[in-house]
Design an enzyme around this catalytic site. Structure first.
Site, short mmCIF file in Angstrom:
data_model
loop_
_atom_site.label_atom_id
_atom_site.label_comp_id
_atom_site.label_asym_id
_atom_site.label_seq_id
_atom_site.Cartn_x
_atom_site.Cartn_y
_atom_site.Cartn_z
NE ARG A 76 -2.16 1.44 -0.07
CZ ARG A 76 -1.14 1.11 0.43
NH1 ARG A 76 -1.26 0.74 1.30
NH2 ARG A 76 -0.31 1.45 -0.02
CE1 TYR A 205 -8.54 9.46 -1.17
CE2 TYR A 205 -6.84 7.37 -1.03
CZ TYR A 205 -6.99 9.24 -1.05
OH TYR A 205 -6.32 9.75 -1.48
N GLY A 207 -7.82 2.55 -2.65
CA GLY A 207 -7.08 0.47 -1.91
C GLY A 207 -7.93 0.47 -0.91
CE LYS A 214 -1.86 0.03 -4.75
NZ LYS A 214 -1.18 -0.03 -5.53
CG HIS A 234 3.41 -2.59 -5.86
ND1 HIS A 234 3.21 -1.15 -4.79
CD2 HIS A 234 2.14 -1.10 -6.23
CE1 HIS A 234 3.29 0.09 -4.63
NE2 HIS A 234 2.21 0.18 -5.18
CB SER A 256 2.64 3.46 -2.47
OG SER A 256 2.14 2.59 -2.46
CB CYS A 258 8.78 6.24 -4.58
SG CYS A 258 8.43 4.77 -2.77
N GLY A 259 7.46 7.19 -7.10
CA GLY A 259 7.86 7.70 -8.57
C GLY A 259 7.25 6.66 -9.40
CE LYS A 260 4.06 0.88 -8.70
NZ LYS A 260 4.36 1.40 -7.01
CG ASP A 285 -0.26 0.63 -8.81
OD1 ASP A 285 1.03 1.23 -7.93
OD2 ASP A 285 -1.28 0.33 -8.08
NE ARG A 374 -2.38 8.39 -3.58
CZ ARG A 374 -2.25 7.16 -4.16
NH1 ARG A 374 -2.44 6.47 -5.25
NH2 ARG A 374 -1.87 6.51 -3.47
NE ARG A 405 9.56 8.40 -1.82
CZ ARG A 405 9.72 9.43 -2.49
NH1 ARG A 405 10.07 10.43 -1.74
NH2 ARG A 405 8.69 9.94 -3.06
C1 OXD Z 1 -0.75 2.60 -3.91
C2 OXD Z 1 -1.45 3.11 -4.72
O1 OXD Z 1 -1.15 3.33 -2.58
O2 OXD Z 1 -1.89 2.65 -5.67
O3 OXD Z 1 0.53 1.77 -3.58
O4 OXD Z 1 -2.79 3.32 -4.40
MN MN Z 2 0.59 1.07 -5.97
#
Ligand code: OXD
Ligand code: MN
Length: 590
Positions: A76, A205, A207, A214, A234, A256, A258-260, A285, A374, A405
């Protein structure tokens, strides 16, 4: 010369809008997407023939493809993303702003003639379960078949539903997108929340290009949510069932990468599984949260698929993701083995033969996969996917979790003392930057509610909106802060993370149930000794006390810095947040 546009039976306002964009961009043909699997296969075959998709090994990865994006187009682009409101103050200091007419003029120039010889795809989509009163409509016009394939997986492409609801008078988000020349100097992502419109040029690419994600589901939806009295966040949504089979739902905001996705798909360690604990996934997400008639907050996941970060995904870190990555997946920017399998850093098996740019890979070249590589996959392919993700009413949220983080200061877990403190701690969240956005990584920045790149309006108003939503709830969720990323003096992580995070979720659930006490660390409530279950973990006493300490001096400096950060949102910063910050500073000093 542009081809004549033949329209299926679609509402006149949609037809006029498409025709105007076709006149501006001059495509050779217009394709009205039907969202079928036959359409997916046809477009995938077309991209394979053009060399833009590589079919992966059909024996190991049936119906899987690799796409390599332009090397300058891998994340992004926040510095090229604008929110264009009539009044500059509406967008706030958290957004880059342009007057709408100036932004439209610039985009018109870029779009002019940009689709000559190309196909213009019309992608009508529903965000959220189609029968949900919370679902919303959008249409993306794009010249990228890769974008269409991704939207097939990430959204519900349902032309009949979309067109008939629009014909009935429902508004829809208008997304215009062209990959242009993929020139980073001719790239912009513009949002016009007052017009429910998005214009994106020059990127193919993530988002930047999948406008439903997004741009629509966060930036435009956050604006709509403020008007209509809900929240677009988010956040992942997970369901956790305790050993007694009691279900709880948690919505968690992390920046983004960070392990969601890993948290949303958590597999509990064997002892927890044996005792009956279970986690299922509703979203990874984005959450749309609505106050319900029962005084609780209800959540739906507007998306239908996952666009997750690949590197680091393995059977150890996310077995559910690994199970869904074997079939019907679009991989973007991963490496490739000699026998046509996708490869990325963190996989224990296989060796890359080619890197993400298709160059023969040698160890000294560094990572074979791009750090922001991704996967795109339909959510229903995930073994832990919950059928409740399709529930029109959504799920009632018991706890909201904010996580960043941070190598130091923020403890493993703490609970805000009330909603106002939760909003303050969320607004003050900070996290080290990751490869999900272009720019330096590992730099600590404030990222309120993990929405810094995604809130479509002034953060001062956004915090006020959060306070109002909380005040409207008779049973608001508990608000918690977590940090899986504390590091020791040797630079290593102190907490094992991944499946072991269930231990923290268990404490959160037990707090929500009112089963356990907590000690008052001023900035939040923390677990009493023995309440965080740690059997079977190799954690020594000093590591544990570091993970759960409140460093009063460190927090005093943090609160001062938070104050300076929040000053940036004056005069729209809610006085209640300022007061609470002052009270915390006094309490910490006292
Ligand atoms: C981000 C995504 O960048 O979910 O947050 O792609
Ligand atoms: Mn995201």
């Amino acid at each position: 010369m542009a081809a004549a546009v033949t329209m299926p039976a679609i509402p006149a306002n949609v037809a006029e809008w498409i025709a105007a964009f076709a006149r501006l961009t001059g495509p050779a043909r217009v394709h009205f997407c039907d969202g079928s699997e036959a359409e997916f296969d046809m477009l995938a075959a077309r991209l394979v023939a053009e060399g833009k998709l590589i079919p992966l090994n059909p024996d190991t990865h049936p119906r899987c493809f690799l796409h390599r994006s332009h090397p300058d187009d891998v994340a992004r682009v926040e510095h090229l993303t604008f929110v264009c409101t009539r009044e500059r103050d509406e967008a706030g200091p958290n957004n880059q702003w342009l007057p709408p007419e100036q932004a439209h003029a610039r985009m018109r120039e870029l779009f002019s003639g940009c689709m000559r010889g190309r196909t213009l795809y019309v992608v009508p989509y529903v965000m959220g379960p189609p029968d949900s009163p919370y679902s919303r409509l959008g249409i993306e016009l794009t010249d990228s078949a890769y974008v269409v394939l991704n939207l097939h997986r990430m959204t519900r492409v349902l032309p009949d539903r979309v067109y008939s609801r629009i014909a009935g008078g429902e508004p829809f988000v208008r997304g215009l997108h062209s990959v242009g020349e993929l020139d980073p100097n001719r790239r912009f992502i513009m949002h016009y929340p007052e017009e429910l419109a998005i214009e994106s040029y020059g990127s193919g690419y993530g988002g930047n290009a999948l406008l439903a994600k997004k741009c629509h589901a966060l930036r435009i939806a956050s604006w709509q949510a403020r008007q209509e009295g809900w929240l677009a966040e988010h956040m992942l949504i997970l369901r956790i069932e305790t050993s007694e089979g009691e279900p709880y739902h948690i919505a968690a905001a992390f920046p983004s990468a960070c392990g969601k996705t890993n948290l949303a798909m958590l597999v509990p360690p064997p002892a927890y599984r044996a005792a009956g604990w279970r986690v299922s996934t509703i979203g990874d997400d984005i959450a749309w949260l609505h106050p319900g008639a029962d005084g609780r907050l209800w959540a739906i996941n507007p998306e239908a698929g996952f666009f997750g970060v690949v590197p680091g995904t393995s059977r150890a870190t996310n077995p559910n993701a690994m199970a869904m990555l074997g079939e019907d997946v679009i991989f973007t920017n991963v490496g490739l083995t000699a026998d046509g399998q996708p490869w990325w850093e963190g996989l224990s098996e296989g060796v890359p033969a080619y890197d993400w740019q298709g160059r023969p890979w040698r160890r000294e070249m560094g990572p074979a996969a791009h750090p922001n590589a991704r996967f795109t996959v339909r959510a229903s392919r995930c073994p832990s996917y919950s059928p409740l993700a399709e529930s029109p009413a959504g799920v009632p949220i018991d706890a909201i979790v904010f996580g960043g983080r941070r190598a130091d200061l923020v403890p493993l877990v703490m609970q805000a003392q009330d909603w106002t403190q939760g909003v303050l701690l969320g607004a003050a969240m900070a996290s080290e930057t990751t490869a999900a956005a272009s720019g330096a990584t590992g730099v600590l920045r404030r990222d309120p509610m993990a929405m810094q790149p995604f809130c479509g309006y002034h953060f001062g108003d956004y915090f006020e909106h959060w306070l109002r939503i909380g005040a409207s709830l008779r049973s608001p969720p508990g608000v918690f802060l977590v940090n899986w990323f504390r590091r020791g003096t040797d630079g290593g992580f102190l907490w094992p993370g991944f499946g072991e995070n269930i231990r923290v979720l268990e404490w959160i659930v037990r707090r929500v149930r009112g089963e356990v006490g907590a000690w008052d660390g001023v900035v939040g409530w923390l677990p009493e000794e023995g309440d965080l279950r740690l059997e079977g973990l190799a954690l020594d006493g000093s590591t544990l006390s570091r993970l759960l300490e409140v460093d009063r001096e460190g927090w005093a400096a943090e609160l001062a810095d938070i104050g300076r950060f929040l000053d940036g949102f004056e005069p729209r910063l809610p006085e209640r947040l300022r007061e609470r910050l002052r009270a915390l500073k006094r309490a910490l000093a006292g």
